[in-house]
Design an enzyme around this catalytic site. Structure first.
Site, PDB file in Angstrom:
ATOM      1  N   HIS A 123      -7.656  -5.775   0.262  1.00 59.90           N
ATOM      2  CA  HIS A 123      -6.516  -4.946   0.925  1.00 59.90           C
ATOM      3  C   HIS A 123      -4.834  -5.645   1.442  1.00 59.90           C
ATOM      4  O   HIS A 123      -3.871  -5.299   1.278  1.00 59.90           O
ATOM      5  CB  HIS A 123      -6.755  -3.510   0.930  1.00 59.90           C
ATOM      6  CG  HIS A 123      -5.401  -2.721   0.842  1.00 59.90           C
ATOM      7  ND1 HIS A 123      -5.178  -2.563  -0.459  1.00 59.90           N
ATOM      8  CD2 HIS A 123      -5.183  -2.047   1.804  1.00 59.90           C
ATOM      9  CE1 HIS A 123      -3.920  -1.619  -0.414  1.00 59.90           C
ATOM     10  NE2 HIS A 123      -3.689  -0.486   0.905  1.00 59.90           N
TER      11      HIS A 123
ATOM     12  N   SER B  52       0.810  -1.279   0.058  1.00 62.04           N
ATOM     13  CA  SER B  52      -0.111   0.210  -0.243  1.00 62.04           C
ATOM     14  C   SER B  52       1.146   1.077  -0.303  1.00 62.04           C
ATOM     15  O   SER B  52       1.874   2.079  -0.991  1.00 62.04           O
ATOM     16  CB  SER B  52      -1.598  -0.440   1.291  1.00 62.04           C
ATOM     17  OG  SER B  52      -1.962   0.871   0.967  1.00 62.04           O
TER      18      SER B  52
END
Length: 267
Positions: free
Chosen positions: A245, A84
């Site tokens: 995620h 990320s």
């Protein structure tokens, strides 16, 4: 800036860089697995974990923090793994210092801008909601982590996400609680965190590149592959089934399996 870090194992250097709200703690189990084959450094980025709080939080600064880390530890080249926001940090590092990268692995983030002018992304909305929720907690009323969770639940319905965020709550010596991460600063710097790579820095080569995404995550879509290969022409892609995620928490075994396969093949 000197970053806090944890070191595991022996061998070729491998650096793991966490994402927004994360820390080196979140990657300890993955780090231990990879430490069977590599010398693993788990770092805390500025304004996160046990690293220093600063007045700015940009990729221009984070990539220099990583360069300083390599120089401080006499690392000529390292395998760079980032998730990320950490993925954006290592992409920026690789763009400016490709000679210091042995291999690059980017986990569930692309080089694109995540807050375009024409389409307000769900990531932008979610992150601002999360940060506002974190900032809203009145720690004077917090006697336990459960108290903090109860306040945070007014903003964030997902128990899993709240549990992840609450790992950033620290118990101080005076028996009070507070955030480890620099929440007000991250709110102010969120636009910079969502920025994409410089469009002039294309055609980055000289090392193997792997992008790993979660099947149910919106961060890397099929249509993003072209832009990714514009920046990193030799990119390979892997999709982890059933993962969102936070792949390292949701599917750690599959993530390690894919990391090992790629890194051993390229070593």
């Amino acid at each position: 800036m000197e970053m806090f870090f944890r070191k595991l194992g022996e061998g070729s250097p491998l650096i793991i860089v966490h994402g927004l709200y994360g820390s080196s703690d979140n990657w300890l189990s993955i780090g231990r697995e990879l430490a069977r084959d590599f010398q693993v450094f788990l770092v805390d980025l500025r304004n996160h974990g046990n690293s220093q709080h600063t007045e700015r939080h940009t990729y221009a600064l984070m990539k220099l923090d990583l360069l300083e880390f390599l120089d401080r530890h006499d690392i000529d080249k390292a395998i760079m793994i980032g998730h990320s926001m950490g993925g954006k940090a290592v992409m920026n590092f690789a763009a400016d210092f490709p000679e210091r990268v042995a291999s690059l692995v980017v986990i569930d983030i692309g080089p694109k801008n995540y807050h375009s002018l024409t389409e307000l992304s769900s990531q932008d909305i979610d992150h601002m909601n999360i940060l506002n929720g974190m900032q809203s907690i009145d720690f004077k009323k917090v006697k336990t982590r459960e108290d903090a969770d109860a306040q945070l639940a007014g903003y964030i319905k997902s128990t899993r996400i709240r549990n992840f965020l609450l790992k950033n709550v620290k118990h101080n010596r005076d028996n009070t609680y507070s955030w480890k991460i620099n929440v007000p600063l991250l709110i102010r710097e969120l636009p910079a965190i969502l920025e994409g790579l410089d469009q002039k820095k294309t055609g980055i080569t000289g090392f193997p590149v792997l992008f790993i995404r979660g099947e149910s995550s919106p961060y890397i879509k099929d249509e993003d592959f072209t832009e990714i290969r514009n920046f990193f022409p030799n990119s390979e892609f892997v999709t982890i089934p059933g993962a969102g995620h936070w792949l390292h928490a949701e599917k750690p075994e599959l993530l390690v399996k894919n990391l090992r396969y790629f890194l051993k093949r390229e070593s």
